[in-house]
Design an enzyme around this catalytic site. Sequence first.
Site: not given
Length: 322
Positions: A229, A40, A14, A262, A43
């Site tokens: 949410l 990612g 990133d 994530d 990841a």
Amino acid sequence: MVGKVIVVGAINTDLVITTPTLPVPGETVVGSNLQTFGGGKGANAAVAASRAGANVTLIGAVGNDEYGKYALESLQNDGVNVSNVAILKNETSGIALITVDTKGENQIVLSPGANGAISAEYVRDTLTELLPSADIVLVSTEIPFKAIAAAVETTSKFGVKCVLNPAPVIPGLEDLLAFGPILTPNEIELDELANNITGVSKSGERSEKVSDDLYTLNKKTESAVIATLGAEGSAFLIPGGEVEQIPCYLNTNVVDTTGAGDTFNGVLVTQLAVGEALNTAVNTAVIAASLSVSAAGAREGMPDKDSIANACQQHLKACISS
């Protein structure tokens, strides 16, 4: 007890710039210095699970370049097993260009690179070798559909629990729901996936739409569906049950929301891998995601096992005293 988690998904680097506001089409906005982070969705979730205490193996692909080396070293430093990450000589590594404003909201442009070249055969063969020793498999969708399908189908074949994070929703995903994966969409993805199934775009109040969409997907998968949410926490539905809401308990200073989803997925599968009940797993994942937004970069704010446990304990005390 340590759960064994396999994550199948994308590996990126990133490149992040923070700006006062997010640019609109045609606008140039001057931001801060460029920062480089591991990224990612696959990841990131693997890192979140590892920090939360799981034994994590990642299946994915990088290019044979400096970004790929950086990505793998970063993952290894966080305890993720990368021995099953393919290094593709003729592909570049995945790159995400991310703009984050002062409120923590973001815009992301992605170049998939090697993530777009990972094959179904590689995923199927690797999972066949690793299963059924794993407790759970998490699959994200920043890789080709055939690779996603291979992951879901192979996991189902071995009778191992599968969590599918449909981020983004891509064509064909609805065909995989018959394999019964636990779904973890955000609110937008929840609506999009439900609409793809029913062919009807719903209107009405937000809570009613979320509930209707959860029932639509639950009927299709006959498995749990969990919607993230944002600041509102999460809502989930188990077969034969009613929609339950888990609020966002922590009042965290929001710096960057990039890795919150994530984190949620990584901590969720860590909890499920050791046999925690779904409501407990969702509750813990919501708390971990709340902690994660306090630093810039998808992984920088991801909490470790002790931080998550302390936050959960503080929440329990607050509930008892209220």
